[in-house]
Design a protein around this motif. Structure first.
Motif, PDB file in Angstrom:
ATOM      1  N   GLU A   1       4.283  12.658  -9.965  1.00 21.46           N
ATOM      2  CA  GLU A   1       4.929  12.973 -11.233  1.00 21.46           C
ATOM      3  C   GLU A   1       5.488  11.699 -11.846  1.00 21.46           C
ATOM      4  OE1 GLU A   1       7.867  15.998 -10.744  1.00 21.46           O
ATOM      5  OE2 GLU A   1       6.498  17.318  -9.673  1.00 21.46           O
ATOM      6  N   LEU A   2       5.526  11.648 -13.158  1.00 17.91           N
ATOM      7  CA  LEU A   2       6.092  10.521 -13.878  1.00 17.91           C
ATOM      8  C   LEU A   2       7.544  10.333 -13.459  1.00 17.91           C
ATOM      9  CD1 LEU A   2       4.806   8.687 -15.959  1.00 17.91           C
ATOM     10  CD2 LEU A   2       5.791  10.090 -17.734  1.00 17.91           C
ATOM     11  N   GLY A   3       7.921   9.113 -13.134  1.00 23.21           N
ATOM     12  CA  GLY A   3       9.293   8.818 -12.724  1.00 23.21           C
ATOM     13  C   GLY A   3       9.544   8.976 -11.236  1.00 23.21           C
ATOM     14  N   GLU A   4       8.551   9.467 -10.505  1.00 29.68           N
ATOM     15  CA  GLU A   4       8.713   9.650  -9.058  1.00 29.68           C
ATOM     16  C   GLU A   4       8.877   8.294  -8.376  1.00 29.68           C
ATOM     17  OE1 GLU A   4       6.360  11.841  -5.389  1.00 29.68           O
ATOM     18  OE2 GLU A   4       5.740  12.208  -7.443  1.00 29.68           O
ATOM     19  N   LEU A   5       9.715   8.247  -7.354  1.00 29.70           N
ATOM     20  CA  LEU A   5       9.951   7.014  -6.609  1.00 29.70           C
ATOM     21  C   LEU A   5       9.248   7.087  -5.264  1.00 29.70           C
ATOM     22  CD1 LEU A   5      13.740   6.472  -7.329  1.00 29.70           C
ATOM     23  CD2 LEU A   5      11.805   5.426  -8.481  1.00 29.70           C
TER      24      LEU A   5
ATOM     25  N   ALA B   1       3.032   5.589 -15.144  1.00 29.45           N
ATOM     26  CA  ALA B   1       1.920   6.154 -15.913  1.00 29.45           C
ATOM     27  C   ALA B   1       1.036   6.944 -14.957  1.00 29.45           C
ATOM     28  CB  ALA B   1       1.121   5.057 -16.599  1.00 29.45           C
ATOM     29  N   LEU B   2       0.473   8.033 -15.462  1.00 28.19           N
ATOM     30  CA  LEU B   2      -0.377   8.876 -14.631  1.00 28.19           C
ATOM     31  C   LEU B   2      -1.862   8.680 -14.915  1.00 28.19           C
ATOM     32  CD1 LEU B   2       1.744  12.147 -14.750  1.00 28.19           C
ATOM     33  CD2 LEU B   2       1.543  10.519 -12.854  1.00 28.19           C
ATOM     34  N   ASP B   3      -2.229   8.308 -16.135  1.00 24.68           N
ATOM     35  CA  ASP B   3      -3.639   8.138 -16.479  1.00 24.68           C
ATOM     36  C   ASP B   3      -3.798   6.942 -17.401  1.00 24.68           C
ATOM     37  OD1 ASP B   3      -6.344   8.592 -16.619  1.00 24.68           O
ATOM     38  OD2 ASP B   3      -6.177  10.090 -18.197  1.00 24.68           O
ATOM     39  N   PRO B   4      -4.104   5.776 -16.866  1.00 17.62           N
ATOM     40  CA  PRO B   4      -4.382   5.480 -15.469  1.00 17.62           C
ATOM     41  C   PRO B   4      -3.087   5.376 -14.662  1.00 17.62           C
ATOM     42  CG  PRO B   4      -4.525   3.459 -16.713  1.00 17.62           C
ATOM     43  CD  PRO B   4      -4.267   4.586 -17.704  1.00 17.62           C
ATOM     44  N   LEU B   5      -3.197   5.657 -13.384  1.00 23.03           N
ATOM     45  CA  LEU B   5      -2.053   5.624 -12.484  1.00 23.03           C
ATOM     46  C   LEU B   5      -1.510   4.204 -12.393  1.00 23.03           C
ATOM     47  CD1 LEU B   5      -0.348   7.349 -10.619  1.00 23.03           C
ATOM     48  CD2 LEU B   5      -1.996   6.905  -8.805  1.00 23.03           C
ATOM     49  N   ARG B   6      -0.180   4.063 -12.635  1.00 24.31           N
ATOM     50  CA  ARG B   6       0.430   2.734 -12.613  1.00 24.31           C
ATOM     51  C   ARG B   6       1.828   2.815 -12.025  1.00 24.31           C
ATOM     52  NH1 ARG B   6       2.897  -0.737 -16.815  1.00 24.31           N
ATOM     53  NH2 ARG B   6       2.998   1.159 -18.044  1.00 24.31           N
ATOM     54  N   PHE B   7       2.150   1.820 -11.206  1.00 26.93           N
ATOM     55  CA  PHE B   7       3.451   1.732 -10.544  1.00 26.93           C
ATOM     56  C   PHE B   7       4.128   0.435 -10.962  1.00 26.93           C
ATOM     57  CE2 PHE B   7       0.453   3.830  -7.718  1.00 26.93           C
ATOM     58  CZ  PHE B   7       1.111   5.006  -7.431  1.00 26.93           C
ATOM     59  N   GLU B   8       5.462   0.459 -11.011  1.00 25.43           N
ATOM     60  CA  GLU B   8       6.262  -0.747 -11.235  1.00 25.43           C
ATOM     61  C   GLU B   8       7.452  -0.689 -10.284  1.00 25.43           C
ATOM     62  OE1 GLU B   8       7.420  -1.312 -15.292  1.00 25.43           O
ATOM     63  OE2 GLU B   8       5.353  -1.519 -15.970  1.00 25.43           O
ATOM     64  N   PRO B   9       8.002  -1.847  -9.940  1.00 30.60           N
ATOM     65  CA  PRO B   9       9.202  -1.826  -9.088  1.00 30.60           C
ATOM     66  C   PRO B   9      10.300  -0.991  -9.750  1.00 30.60           C
ATOM     67  CG  PRO B   9       8.347  -4.050  -9.264  1.00 30.60           C
ATOM     68  CD  PRO B   9       7.581  -3.208 -10.250  1.00 30.60           C
ATOM     69  N   ALA B  10      10.927  -0.157  -8.969  1.00 34.04           N
ATOM     70  CA  ALA B  10      11.991   0.710  -9.493  1.00 34.04           C
ATOM     71  C   ALA B  10      13.183  -0.142  -9.904  1.00 34.04           C
ATOM     72  CB  ALA B  10      12.395   1.726  -8.436  1.00 34.04           C
ATOM     73  N   PRO B  11      13.839   0.241 -10.981  1.00 33.72           N
ATOM     74  CA  PRO B  11      15.031  -0.523 -11.397  1.00 33.72           C
ATOM     75  C   PRO B  11      16.112  -0.414 -10.333  1.00 33.72           C
ATOM     76  CG  PRO B  11      14.741   1.440 -12.762  1.00 33.72           C
ATOM     77  CD  PRO B  11      13.576   1.362 -11.844  1.00 33.72           C
ATOM     78  N   GLU B  12      16.824  -1.495 -10.140  1.00 35.93           N
ATOM     79  CA  GLU B  12      17.907  -1.492  -9.160  1.00 35.93           C
ATOM     80  C   GLU B  12      19.077  -0.708  -9.732  1.00 35.93           C
ATOM     81  OE1 GLU B  12      18.852  -4.552  -6.769  1.00 35.93           O
ATOM     82  OE2 GLU B  12      16.847  -5.407  -6.701  1.00 35.93           O
ATOM     83  N   GLU B  13      19.718   0.060  -8.871  1.00 39.94           N
ATOM     84  CA  GLU B  13      20.878   0.829  -9.308  1.00 39.94           C
ATOM     85  C   GLU B  13      22.076  -0.087  -9.414  1.00 39.94           C
ATOM     86  OE1 GLU B  13      21.757   4.382  -7.191  1.00 39.94           O
ATOM     87  OE2 GLU B  13      19.641   4.830  -6.895  1.00 39.94           O
TER      88      GLU B  13
ATOM     89  N   ARG C   1       0.830  -1.203   0.000  1.00 40.45           N
ATOM     90  CA  ARG C   1       0.000   0.000   0.000  1.00 40.45           C
ATOM     91  C   ARG C   1       0.867   1.257   0.000  1.00 40.45           C
ATOM     92  NH1 ARG C   1      -2.728  -2.986   4.183  1.00 40.45           N
ATOM     93  NH2 ARG C   1      -1.508  -1.685   5.570  1.00 40.45           N
ATOM     94  N   LEU C   2       0.314   2.300  -0.634  1.00 40.02           N
ATOM     95  CA  LEU C   2       0.974   3.604  -0.679  1.00 40.02           C
ATOM     96  C   LEU C   2       0.005   4.656  -0.176  1.00 40.02           C
ATOM     97  CD1 LEU C   2       2.377   3.386  -4.308  1.00 40.02           C
ATOM     98  CD2 LEU C   2       3.727   3.261  -2.229  1.00 40.02           C
TER      99      LEU C   2
ATOM    100  N   GLU D   1       8.224   2.961  -8.859  1.00 40.11           N
ATOM    101  CA  GLU D   1       8.332   4.121  -9.734  1.00 40.11           C
ATOM    102  C   GLU D   1       6.984   4.372 -10.386  1.00 40.11           C
ATOM    103  OE1 GLU D   1      10.896   5.632 -13.605  1.00 40.11           O
ATOM    104  OE2 GLU D   1      11.216   3.624 -12.815  1.00 40.11           O
ATOM    105  N   VAL D   2       6.585   5.640 -10.475  1.00 38.73           N
ATOM    106  CA  VAL D   2       5.359   6.005 -11.182  1.00 38.73           C
ATOM    107  C   VAL D   2       5.682   5.909 -12.669  1.00 38.73           C
ATOM    108  CG1 VAL D   2       3.654   7.802 -11.616  1.00 38.73           C
ATOM    109  CG2 VAL D   2       4.650   7.563  -9.332  1.00 38.73           C
TER     110      VAL D   2
END
Length: 54
Positions: free
Chosen positions: A19-23, A36-48, A10-11, A33-34
């Protein structure tokens, strides 16, 4: 503030300020990582990758 449920936890966010790209970090400790904004979608952030100063 709004609580959003994702497959990664949960967030607590305000969707209007994202914002797009926000962590963000979910309550399960997953960095998301955000992507997509419409529709709102999150994916696991790439590992550094490790930077050895090269």
């Amino acid at each position: 503030m709004q609580t959003l449920t994702t497959p990664y936890g949960r967030l607590d966010v305000d969707p209007a300020t994202l914002e797009l790209g926000e962590l963000l970090v979910s309550d399960d400790g997953v960095e998301l990582e955000v992507v997509a904004l419409d529709p709102l979608r999150f994916e696991p952030a790439p590992e550094e990758a490790e930077d050895w100063g090269e």
